[in-house]
Scaffold this active site. Structure first.
Site, short mmCIF file in Angstrom:
data_model
loop_
_atom_site.label_atom_id
_atom_site.label_comp_id
_atom_site.label_asym_id
_atom_site.label_seq_id
_atom_site.Cartn_x
_atom_site.Cartn_y
_atom_site.Cartn_z
N LYS A 207 2.80 10.02 8.20
CA LYS A 207 2.15 9.53 9.43
C LYS A 207 2.74 10.10 10.72
O LYS A 207 2.40 11.21 11.10
CB LYS A 207 2.17 8.00 9.43
CG LYS A 207 1.13 7.42 8.44
CD LYS A 207 0.88 5.97 8.69
CE LYS A 207 -0.08 5.31 7.71
NZ LYS A 207 -1.48 5.55 8.00
N ASP B 271 9.38 2.73 1.39
CA ASP B 271 8.23 3.46 1.88
C ASP B 271 8.15 3.22 3.39
O ASP B 271 7.70 2.16 3.84
CB ASP B 271 6.97 2.96 1.16
CG ASP B 271 5.69 3.63 1.68
OD1 ASP B 271 5.73 4.24 2.76
OD2 ASP B 271 4.65 3.49 1.02
N PHE C 148 0.86 -1.19 0.00
CA PHE C 148 0.00 0.00 0.00
C PHE C 148 0.89 1.23 0.00
O PHE C 148 1.74 1.38 0.86
CB PHE C 148 -0.90 0.01 1.24
CG PHE C 148 -1.91 1.12 1.20
CD1 PHE C 148 -3.11 0.97 0.53
CD2 PHE C 148 -1.65 2.34 1.82
CE1 PHE C 148 -4.04 2.01 0.47
CE2 PHE C 148 -2.58 3.38 1.77
CZ PHE C 148 -3.77 3.21 1.09
C1 PLP Z 1 3.12 2.36 3.80
C2 PLP Z 1 2.19 3.45 3.46
N1 PLP Z 1 2.48 4.26 2.42
C3 PLP Z 1 1.68 5.28 2.07
C4 PLP Z 1 0.52 5.52 2.74
C5 PLP Z 1 -0.37 6.66 2.33
O1 PLP Z 1 -0.26 7.69 3.24
P1 PLP Z 1 -1.35 8.88 3.25
O2 PLP Z 1 -2.66 8.27 3.65
O3 PLP Z 1 -0.81 9.86 4.23
O4 PLP Z 1 -1.39 9.42 1.86
C6 PLP Z 1 0.16 4.72 3.83
C7 PLP Z 1 -1.11 4.95 4.56
O5 PLP Z 1 -1.65 4.09 5.20
C8 PLP Z 1 1.02 3.66 4.19
O6 PLP Z 1 0.73 2.85 5.22
#
Ligand code: PLP
Length: 388
Positions: free
Chosen positions: A250, A221, A136
């Site tokens: 986050k 990520d 994700f």
């Molecule tokens: C690993 C990871 N990358 C990206 C995101 C996306 O972040 P945002 O919701 O702040 O766009 C998330 C959100 O859950 C995530 O867990």
């Protein structure tokens, strides 16, 4: 009869989220309170965001004082908070430069654009990025395509070209998917949203080596795993490797929206005009993030997260699930039966917030400040919920 917030939400908010029937009004530390004053112990922390819990006095003071001085100036000018935050992040991670965004998805968009530009400049136009099935990376059109869950991307066809998905923790599959067109591998060190699936021992090291051999960028990520969550400042530090690009969001702002993309010198290809953001790195968000990093460091919360994570893991192992997994304060229990949502509901009714990510799996990403007594309290509530 008065109209409730939940009724008004149904009328005025797009129906993008399946929300639990509770309306929060305030919080303190690991506790959060609903409209009726009912108290909940929060093991979700705004989905791994409120690393210092709710209403941390030093974050609140930093935000208030910055709001009185300068909330926003734009990236047409310099602000000291943005530069200071970039320097702190680089000091904590690896030699790099930072681009600030407002969310995880935006931080990943920056990473994807870096990979594309790097491929055009250094790899004869290679543009494909290998990602993981089940991963994700956000909800923009590029990040939803990068993510390996078609339920999030398929309704939005046609999707951008250039993303190849392989099973997580399968080095042979990754090697087989690598072609002359591959410019980067993009990975979560622990897959979060799908239910907390950590990289197998040696996987990140092997992918790092493969990227070096093939002259590809390694993009990590760390939007969910970063900022102390796994018991190290950044999860890749468990593996002793350094990525070319790392994304954060986050926990970084402790609840104030901010994202960051760090690029090592080799990947630092953006030039003026290549990328930008009106709000990205504004002094308000950066002041909050500086306060968050200061408190985490001063109060040794990274080590505390590692310790509390072991305690949470032991508590989860007593719930009779099929699997318990994770790192630090990023954990999940998987039940053999489809009981995750009834379990979440029973916990909610008993004043405990947990996060059912699917029918079988419950995720726990509490504030890093959680105490042993609070883990004991959560444990007792969860045992009773399982018994129900
Ligand atoms: C690993 C990871 N990358 C990206 C995101 C996306 O972040 P945002 O919701 O702040 O766009 C998330 C959100 O859950 C995530 O867990």
């Amino acid at each position: 009869m008065t109209t409730t917030t939940q009724e008004l939400a149904d009328r005025y908010l797009m129906h993008t989220a399946k929300r639990l029937p509770v309306t929060f009004v305030r919080g303190r530390g690991c506790l959060v309170y609903d409209e009726s004053g009912r108290e909940y112990l929060d093991l979700v922390a705004g989905i791994a965001v409120n690393v210092l819990g709710h209403a941390h006095p030093e974050v609140a003071a930093a935000v208030a004082s910055q709001a009185h001085a300068l909330i926003h100036a734009s990236n047409l000018y310099f602000t000291q908070q943005q530069v200071e935050l970039a320097q702190r992040l680089v000091d904590l991670s690896f030699p790099s430069r930072v681009f600030f965004a407002n969310s995880g998805a935006e931080a990943n968009e920056a990473a994807i654009k870096i990979a594309r530009k790097w491929g055009a400049r250094h790899k004869g136009g290679a543009f494909q990025i290998i990602t993981s099935i089940g991963s994700f990376h956000g909800r923009t059109i590029a990040t939803v395509t990068a993510g390996g869950q078609s339920k999030y991307s398929e309704p939005f066809q046609p999707l951008p070209d250039g993303f190849v998905h392989v099973p997580y923790n399968d080095l042979d599959a990754l090697k087989a998917a690598t072609t002359k067109q591959t410019v980067a591998v993009m990975l979560e060190p622990v897959m979060g949203e799908i239910g907390v699936i950590p990289a197998a021992p040696g996987y990140l090291e092997a992918v790092h080596k493969w990227c070096d051999e093939q002259d590809m960028l390694l993009i990590l990520d760390e939007v969910q795993t970063g900022i102390g969550r796994t018991g190290r400042w950044f999860a890749h530090q468990h593996a002793g490797i350094t990525p070319d690009v790392m994304t954060l969001a986050k926990g970084l702002g402790g609840g104030v929206p901010i994202g960051a993309c760090l690029a090592a010198p080799r990947a630092d290809v953006f030039e003026p005009g290549d990328h930008g953001s009106t709000f990205g790195g504004n002094p308000l968000a950066c002041a909050a993030a500086l306060a968050v990093l200061h408190v985490i460091e001063r109060d040794a919360l990274v080590g505390h997260a590692a310790e509390m994570g072991e305690m949470l893991d032991a508590a989860l192992r007593e719930l009779g699930g099929q699997d318990v997994r994770g790192l630090g304060l990023m954990r999940a229990v998987q039940f053999a039966e489809p009981t995750a949502k009834p379990f979440q509901q029973a916990c909610l009714e008993a004043g405990l917030l947990v996060n059912a990510v699917d029918d079988h799996t419950v995720r726990f990403v509490p504030p890093l400040i959680i105490s042993p007594a609070q883990i004991d309290q959560a444990h007792a509530t969860m045992k009773a919920a399982v018994a129900r």
